[in-house]
Design a protein around this motif. Structure first.
Motif, PDB file in Angstrom:
ATOM      1  N   ALA A  32       0.825  -1.207   0.000  1.00 36.97           N
ATOM      2  CA  ALA A  32       0.000   0.000   0.000  1.00 36.97           C
ATOM      3  C   ALA A  32       0.861   1.260   0.000  1.00 36.97           C
ATOM      4  O   ALA A  32       0.574   2.225  -0.719  1.00 36.97           O
ATOM      5  N   ILE A  33       1.914   1.256   0.787  1.00 34.19           N
ATOM      6  CA  ILE A  33       2.799   2.423   0.851  1.00 34.19           C
ATOM      7  C   ILE A  33       3.501   2.640  -0.485  1.00 34.19           C
ATOM      8  O   ILE A  33       3.625   3.774  -0.963  1.00 34.19           O
ATOM      9  N   LEU A  34       3.957   1.543  -1.099  1.00 33.88           N
ATOM     10  CA  LEU A  34       4.622   1.668  -2.395  1.00 33.88           C
ATOM     11  C   LEU A  34       3.658   2.171  -3.470  1.00 33.88           C
ATOM     12  O   LEU A  34       4.037   2.974  -4.326  1.00 33.88           O
ATOM     13  N   LEU A  35       2.408   1.726  -3.412  1.00 36.83           N
ATOM     14  CA  LEU A  35       1.406   2.220  -4.352  1.00 36.83           C
ATOM     15  C   LEU A  35       1.203   3.726  -4.181  1.00 36.83           C
ATOM     16  O   LEU A  35       1.217   4.489  -5.154  1.00 36.83           O
ATOM     17  N   ALA A  36       1.029   4.145  -2.934  1.00 36.32           N
ATOM     18  CA  ALA A  36       0.798   5.560  -2.661  1.00 36.32           C
ATOM     19  C   ALA A  36       2.006   6.404  -3.058  1.00 36.32           C
ATOM     20  O   ALA A  36       1.864   7.467  -3.678  1.00 36.32           O
ATOM     21  N   ALA A  37       3.206   5.929  -2.720  1.00 34.02           N
ATOM     22  CA  ALA A  37       4.417   6.680  -3.048  1.00 34.02           C
ATOM     23  C   ALA A  37       4.621   6.774  -4.563  1.00 34.02           C
ATOM     24  O   ALA A  37       4.990   7.836  -5.086  1.00 34.02           O
ATOM     25  N   SER A  38       4.360   5.674  -5.258  1.00 33.68           N
ATOM     26  CA  SER A  38       4.485   5.689  -6.719  1.00 33.68           C
ATOM     27  C   SER A  38       3.480   6.660  -7.338  1.00 33.68           C
ATOM     28  O   SER A  38       3.797   7.399  -8.274  1.00 33.68           O
ATOM     29  N   GLY A  39       2.276   6.653  -6.771  1.00 32.75           N
ATOM     30  CA  GLY A  39       1.256   7.553  -7.277  1.00 32.75           C
ATOM     31  C   GLY A  39       1.627   9.011  -7.093  1.00 32.75           C
ATOM     32  O   GLY A  39       1.452   9.830  -8.009  1.00 32.75           O
ATOM     33  N   VAL A  40       2.165   9.341  -5.916  1.00 38.06           N
ATOM     34  CA  VAL A  40       2.582  10.714  -5.660  1.00 38.06           C
ATOM     35  C   VAL A  40       3.706  11.115  -6.620  1.00 38.06           C
ATOM     36  O   VAL A  40       3.722  12.235  -7.157  1.00 38.06           O
ATOM     37  N   ALA A  41       4.633  10.218  -6.854  1.00 36.34           N
ATOM     38  CA  ALA A  41       5.732  10.521  -7.772  1.00 36.34           C
ATOM     39  C   ALA A  41       5.222  10.784  -9.182  1.00 36.34           C
ATOM     40  O   ALA A  41       5.719  11.675  -9.890  1.00 36.34           O
ATOM     41  N   LEU A  42       4.209  10.037  -9.597  1.00 33.85           N
ATOM     42  CA  LEU A  42       3.666  10.209 -10.949  1.00 33.85           C
ATOM     43  C   LEU A  42       2.867  11.499 -11.109  1.00 33.85           C
ATOM     44  O   LEU A  42       2.608  11.944 -12.239  1.00 33.85           O
ATOM     45  N   LEU A  43       2.459  12.108 -10.001  1.00 39.45           N
ATOM     46  CA  LEU A  43       1.700  13.354 -10.091  1.00 39.45           C
ATOM     47  C   LEU A  43       2.494  14.461 -10.773  1.00 39.45           C
ATOM     48  O   LEU A  43       1.908  15.418 -11.301  1.00 39.45           O
ATOM     49  N   PHE A  44       3.794  14.343 -10.752  1.00 39.04           N
ATOM     50  CA  PHE A  44       4.664  15.382 -11.320  1.00 39.04           C
ATOM     51  C   PHE A  44       5.131  15.029 -12.734  1.00 39.04           C
ATOM     52  O   PHE A  44       6.101  15.587 -13.230  1.00 39.04           O
ATOM     53  N   THR A  45       4.441  14.077 -13.347  1.00 37.45           N
ATOM     54  CA  THR A  45       4.769  13.659 -14.710  1.00 37.45           C
ATOM     55  C   THR A  45       3.503  13.743 -15.564  1.00 37.45           C
ATOM     56  O   THR A  45       2.427  14.125 -15.095  1.00 37.45           O
ATOM     57  N   ARG A  46       3.638  13.354 -16.813  1.00 36.96           N
ATOM     58  CA  ARG A  46       2.470  13.366 -17.694  1.00 36.96           C
ATOM     59  C   ARG A  46       1.499  12.220 -17.387  1.00 36.96           C
ATOM     60  O   ARG A  46       0.440  12.118 -18.015  1.00 36.96           O
ATOM     61  N   PHE A  47       1.880  11.376 -16.389  1.00 36.62           N
ATOM     62  CA  PHE A  47       1.006  10.279 -15.975  1.00 36.62           C
ATOM     63  C   PHE A  47       0.280  10.626 -14.679  1.00 36.62           C
ATOM     64  O   PHE A  47       0.024   9.771 -13.829  1.00 36.62           O
ATOM     65  N   ALA A  48      -0.038  11.900 -14.510  1.00 34.67           N
ATOM     66  CA  ALA A  48      -0.650  12.376 -13.267  1.00 34.67           C
ATOM     67  C   ALA A  48      -1.975  11.668 -12.971  1.00 34.67           C
ATOM     68  O   ALA A  48      -2.284  11.373 -11.814  1.00 34.67           O
ATOM     69  N   LYS A  49      -2.757  11.371 -14.008  1.00 41.09           N
ATOM     70  CA  LYS A  49      -4.037  10.697 -13.786  1.00 41.09           C
ATOM     71  C   LYS A  49      -3.818   9.313 -13.176  1.00 41.09           C
ATOM     72  O   LYS A  49      -4.507   8.911 -12.227  1.00 41.09           O
ATOM     73  N   THR A  50      -2.864   8.585 -13.744  1.00 36.43           N
ATOM     74  CA  THR A  50      -2.520   7.273 -13.176  1.00 36.43           C
ATOM     75  C   THR A  50      -1.995   7.431 -11.758  1.00 36.43           C
ATOM     76  O   THR A  50      -2.301   6.625 -10.874  1.00 36.43           O
TER      77      THR A  50
END
Length: 264
Positions: free
Chosen positions: A19-37
């Protein structure tokens, strides 16, 4: 190889880690063109953490494991021996501090002392080396020897097994040291949640010991559905229960147990 893979796999099957890795990966992607993912992953990770922390999910995972085996009746015949599985000590802290450092499975040891006093003729076998991935200069058996000496257990009836790194090795080495004779009765003391896998393994190595579950973490009934305030405890319980369910599957697939979910 099985030991190495199992220790590495423990990290990745821990629900809180996932769960933590999912959340952390999601936060990291917010600053890329994959923000929706990223928003989806972050939301999924946070939702999973909330469910594991404040819902009865952990209890529902643990109950079938803990309720699988009951203790033998009080009027059962006296055992010839008592096997205590390791997992209740931190051997490194114990040796560094010169004492006995328990963890939350300490009832394995207190129950062993009580049983040793109730059945003074029974041999007492403690099995536990070190489960550290890189090994350790110390073993749980060293600490157990110190503990049982402090509790007044006669060293002449004590057998210490200090090479095993997991439950399968506990069973194999215990059978070698105990050399049980036909008709002998041996009690198997371990945490209730760990008992199904332990029983399956001991049966697999032809050492069918009698379950004596201890260190319960649930109250034993399915209606225990109240929200739990201590998130850390619930995450810990989810981790332990998931570890056992995954362990049951992995040990069955590798031929180390006699059944997927061993029964009484």
């Amino acid at each position: 190889m099985f030991f190495l893979l199992s220790k590495i796999g423990e990290f990745f099957v821990n629900p809180a880690h996932v769960a933590i890795l999912l959340a952390a990966s999601g936060v990291a992607l917010l600053f890329t063109r994959f923000a929706k993912t990223g928003r989806t992953l972050a939301a999924a990770g946070i939702f999973a953490l909330v469910v594991m922390s404040f819902s009865p999910l952990a209890i529902y995972l643990a109950l079938p494991l803990e309720n699988r085996f009951a203790r033998p009746a009080p009027d059962s015949p006296a055992p010839d021996g008592i096997i205590v599985l390791g997992g209740a000590f931190d051997e490194n802290i114990s040796m560094a501090r010169g004492g006995v450092a328990f963890n939350d499975a300490a009832e394995r040891l207190t129950a062993a002392v009580e049983l040793a006093r109730r059945y003074p003729k029974a041999r007492l076998l403690f099995t536990g080396g070190s489960a550290a991935l890189r090994g350790s200069p110390y073993s749980e058996a060293q600490v157990a020897g110190r503990f049982f000496e402090q509790m007044g257990v006669d060293p002449a009836r004590l057998i210490l097994e200090d090479k095993s790194r997991n439950t399968f090795e506990n069973a194999v080495f215990s059978r070698e040291l105990a050399a049980p004779k036909p008709g002998e009765r041996w009690l198997l003391v371990t945490s209730a949640m760990h008992m199904p896998r332990s029983v399956g393994i001991f049966r697999r190595v032809e050492f069918p010991a009698i379950p004596y579950p201890v260190a319960y973490r649930t109250r034993g009934y399915w209606t225990d559905i109240s929200l739990h305030k201590n998130a850390a405890d619930m995450l810990r319980l989810t981790d332990l229960a998931t570890h056992e369910w995954v362990g049951l599957v992995a040990y069955r697939l590798s031929g180390k147990t006699d059944a997927l979910f061993p029964a009484p």
